[in-house]
Design a protein around this motif. Structure first.
Motif, short mmCIF file in Angstrom:
data_model
loop_
_atom_site.label_atom_id
_atom_site.label_comp_id
_atom_site.label_asym_id
_atom_site.label_seq_id
_atom_site.Cartn_x
_atom_site.Cartn_y
_atom_site.Cartn_z
N LEU A 20 20.23 -23.64 -4.96
CA LEU A 20 18.40 -23.80 -4.31
C LEU A 20 17.68 -24.23 -3.31
CD1 LEU A 20 18.58 -25.23 -8.50
CD2 LEU A 20 17.28 -23.76 -7.80
N ARG A 21 18.97 -24.89 -2.26
CA ARG A 21 19.34 -25.74 -0.99
C ARG A 21 17.74 -24.81 -0.51
NH1 ARG A 21 23.31 -27.83 0.31
NH2 ARG A 21 22.94 -30.50 -0.64
N PRO A 22 17.79 -23.22 -0.46
CA PRO A 22 17.02 -22.42 0.27
C PRO A 22 14.72 -22.77 -0.16
CG PRO A 22 18.73 -21.26 -0.01
CD PRO A 22 19.02 -22.64 -0.33
N ALA A 23 15.80 -24.05 -0.95
CA ALA A 23 14.01 -23.06 -1.60
C ALA A 23 13.45 -24.74 -1.77
CB ALA A 23 14.01 -22.40 -3.24
N VAL A 24 13.96 -25.71 -1.20
CA VAL A 24 13.54 -27.12 -1.17
C VAL A 24 11.97 -27.12 -0.65
CG1 VAL A 24 15.60 -27.91 -1.67
CG2 VAL A 24 14.91 -27.88 1.27
N ASP A 25 11.55 -26.21 0.12
CA ASP A 25 9.97 -26.50 0.54
C ASP A 25 9.45 -25.38 0.18
OD1 ASP A 25 11.03 -24.14 1.43
OD2 ASP A 25 10.57 -23.64 3.57
N ARG A 26 9.58 -25.49 -1.02
CA ARG A 26 8.54 -24.37 -2.24
C ARG A 26 7.94 -25.28 -3.01
NH1 ARG A 26 10.77 -19.10 -2.84
NH2 ARG A 26 8.96 -18.91 -4.54
N ASP A 27 7.04 -24.63 -3.92
CA ASP A 27 6.62 -25.86 -4.31
C ASP A 27 6.45 -25.25 -5.95
OD1 ASP A 27 4.27 -27.38 -6.56
OD2 ASP A 27 3.54 -25.76 -6.41
N TRP A 28 7.57 -26.36 -6.27
CA TRP A 28 8.71 -26.76 -7.90
C TRP A 28 7.90 -27.05 -8.57
CZ3 TRP A 28 14.40 -28.15 -6.93
CH2 TRP A 28 14.53 -27.66 -5.33
N CYS A 40 9.95 -25.57 -12.59
CA CYS A 40 10.95 -25.86 -11.86
C CYS A 40 11.75 -27.37 -11.15
CB CYS A 40 11.07 -24.95 -10.86
SG CYS A 40 10.62 -23.31 -10.47
N ARG A 41 10.00 -27.77 -11.17
CA ARG A 41 10.46 -29.23 -10.83
C ARG A 41 11.11 -30.01 -12.15
NH1 ARG A 41 10.23 -33.49 -6.72
NH2 ARG A 41 10.15 -35.46 -7.86
N ARG A 42 10.16 -29.90 -12.96
CA ARG A 42 11.37 -30.84 -14.54
C ARG A 42 12.24 -30.06 -15.06
NH1 ARG A 42 13.30 -32.04 -17.70
NH2 ARG A 42 12.00 -33.11 -19.88
N THR A 43 12.45 -28.77 -14.85
CA THR A 43 14.17 -28.41 -14.56
C THR A 43 15.17 -28.90 -14.04
OG1 THR A 43 12.75 -26.25 -15.50
CG2 THR A 43 14.84 -26.21 -15.08
N ALA A 44 15.03 -29.62 -12.91
CA ALA A 44 15.78 -29.71 -12.26
C ALA A 44 15.90 -31.12 -12.68
CB ALA A 44 15.48 -29.95 -10.37
N GLU A 45 14.69 -32.09 -13.07
CA GLU A 45 15.34 -33.00 -13.75
C GLU A 45 15.54 -33.00 -14.57
OE1 GLU A 45 11.06 -35.04 -13.58
OE2 GLU A 45 11.12 -34.31 -11.63
N HIS A 46 15.69 -32.08 -15.21
CA HIS A 46 16.55 -31.75 -16.26
C HIS A 46 18.08 -31.50 -16.64
CE1 HIS A 46 17.49 -31.23 -20.85
NE2 HIS A 46 18.13 -29.94 -20.17
N ILE A 47 17.64 -31.01 -15.77
CA ILE A 47 19.88 -30.88 -14.62
C ILE A 47 20.91 -32.01 -14.66
CG2 ILE A 47 21.19 -30.31 -13.26
CD1 ILE A 47 19.25 -27.91 -12.86
N LEU A 130 22.57 -22.32 -16.49
CA LEU A 130 21.50 -21.93 -17.12
C LEU A 130 20.66 -22.88 -16.94
CD1 LEU A 130 22.60 -22.43 -20.93
CD2 LEU A 130 23.09 -20.18 -19.19
N HIS A 131 20.31 -23.36 -16.13
CA HIS A 131 18.96 -24.38 -15.94
C HIS A 131 18.90 -23.55 -14.23
CE1 HIS A 131 17.68 -25.92 -19.58
NE2 HIS A 131 18.38 -26.52 -19.67
N THR A 132 19.87 -23.42 -13.48
CA THR A 132 20.08 -23.00 -12.04
C THR A 132 19.47 -22.00 -12.01
OG1 THR A 132 21.65 -24.51 -11.58
CG2 THR A 132 21.20 -22.55 -9.88
N HIS A 133 19.81 -20.68 -13.60
CA HIS A 133 18.94 -19.83 -13.46
C HIS A 133 17.89 -19.83 -13.63
CE1 HIS A 133 18.64 -15.52 -15.45
NE2 HIS A 133 18.05 -16.12 -16.07
N ASP A 134 17.66 -20.20 -14.65
CA ASP A 134 16.13 -20.50 -14.81
C ASP A 134 15.00 -20.60 -13.05
OD1 ASP A 134 16.96 -20.39 -17.94
OD2 ASP A 134 16.97 -22.51 -18.33
N LEU A 135 15.49 -21.57 -12.53
CA LEU A 135 15.14 -21.69 -11.28
C LEU A 135 15.26 -20.92 -10.36
CD1 LEU A 135 16.85 -25.45 -11.16
CD2 LEU A 135 14.13 -25.52 -10.89
N ALA A 136 16.14 -19.92 -10.40
CA ALA A 136 16.40 -19.32 -9.40
C ALA A 136 15.46 -17.63 -10.11
CB ALA A 136 17.54 -18.55 -9.49
N GLU A 137 15.64 -17.94 -11.12
CA GLU A 137 14.28 -16.87 -11.19
C GLU A 137 12.77 -17.23 -11.30
OE1 GLU A 137 15.27 -14.25 -15.39
OE2 GLU A 137 13.68 -16.29 -15.99
#
Length: 367
Positions: A20-28, A40-47, A130-137
């Protein structure tokens, strides 16, 4: 067997952050996470929240509910800061898993009410993968986690799922995130922590497929056995469990249990079912003890505990036990546990309709 450990939690979280680090400048916040309704922001917070919650449950030995706390990010925390929180909570869970003694259990609802340190580690790993998969997708990133981690969580948390041709597509299918040839889509799912059934001096600890595989191959299954290892009947039962798992017909609640002594945490035997209840509500049990544990009433205690648990279920009406004609000690065990010798007609029916060996005596206990 390679047991689930704190090191595996570290590896899972590291794979998450690296992806996920390569996409930290994106709008999550404005980007959906795959098939989830969350951003994506809510999903990362959930992890991060899940990793912290599992560490808290295990460290605090919570027994009846989740510990009443959570994570609140500082105002203005960006995506890079959020990933740092994920890393930090991963370290907390990994450290807690390493520091927790074997056999300690804490509250988790799915599905038997508690989980042990390996269960919490596996749940944290699964959340991360699984949630990294969701974020990456959602973010259009490539992500495939370490295969051995995925294989481990399937064998520790998804005993009801038949292994597929490859671990990662199997886990994605089992969690409703993908398709698997020849299998219907999954619309509802949950993982399974192992079950424990308390007895007076023993805990009947459910054996997972990963543990059963090691026992079948001559290992100790991660248990501290009195006498150095289980008796041959437990190894045989572990082999049948593995076959059922590989065939996709394993029912975790009707599996095999290690008999763990409360006083010192040592395993002294095994007990379990020969399969799930049949259409008549009949289920058969078997058991054995290591030689150094015999003559102390452990077998009777275990048989009573497992039988009463089974008969309390709506799908079990009769519990059966078969004993060799010359095994007087085992015959006394089932008699003390409330079983009665089957009639001649019942034994004949058992032989003719259910394949019971003619060299065995049949004992029955009804609800």
């Amino acid at each position: 067997m390679r047991p689930i450990s704190g090191d595996d939690v570290d590896r899972a979280v590291a794979s998450c952050v690296a992806a996920l680090r390569p996409a930290v400048d994106r709008d999550w916040e404005g980007t959906g996470a795959g098939r989830l309704e969350w951003s994506c922001r809510r999903t990362a917070e959930h992890i991060a929240g899940a990793l912290m919650a599992y560490a808290g449950q295990l460290a605090g030995r919570a027994q009846k509910a989740y510990a009443p706390f959570g994570i609140t990010l500082d105002e203005g925390t960006g995506n890079a800061g959020l990933l740092h929180v994920v890393e930090t909570t991963g370290v907390l869970l990994a450290t807690t898993v390493r520091a927790t003694p074997p056999g300690v259990r804490a509250f988790h609802p799915s599905p038997f009410g508690t989980a042990d340190r390996e269960g919490f580690a596996a749940m944290g790993i699964t959340e991360a993968l699984l949630h990294t998969h969701d974020l990456a997708e959602g973010l259009g990133l490539d992500y495939e986690p370490p295969e051995d981690l995925v294989e481990s969580v399937l064998a520790w948390l998804f005993p009801q799922v038949q292994p597929g041709p490859a671990p990662w597509p199997t886990l994605l299918w089992a969690s409703g995130r993908g398709d698997l040839p020849g299998r219907a889509p999954v619309t509802e799912w949950r993982w399974h922590n192992n079950q424990v059934i308390p007895a007076e001096r023993l805990t009947l600890t459910g054996i997972r497929p990963a543990v059963a595989r090691d026992l079948r191959l001559g290992g100790d299954g991660g248990l501290d056995w009195l006498g150095g290892g289980p008796y041959e009947g437990t190894r045989d039962a572990a082999g049948f469990l593995v076959k059922a798992y590989e065939a996709g017909v394993h029912r975790p609640e009707f599996g095999v249990f290690a008999l763990v002594r409360e006083e010192d945490g040592r395993a002294v035997g095994g007990i379990g079912f020969h399969g799930a209840p049949d259409e008549e509500g009949r289920v058969e049990i078997g058991y054995d003890l290591v030689e150094g544990a015999r003559g102390r009433g452990y077998a009777t205690e275990a048989v009573i505990a497992l039988t009463e648990w089974a008969l309390a279920r709506a799908d079990v009406d009769v519990v059966l036990a078969t004993v060799e004609h010359d095994n007087a000690a085992s015959q006394r065990v089932v008699a003390r546990a409330g079983f009665t010798r089957a009639t001649v007609e019942e034994e004949r029916t058992a032989r003719d309709d259910h394949g019971v060996d003619t060299g065995l005596r049949l004992y029955i206990r009804r609800a």
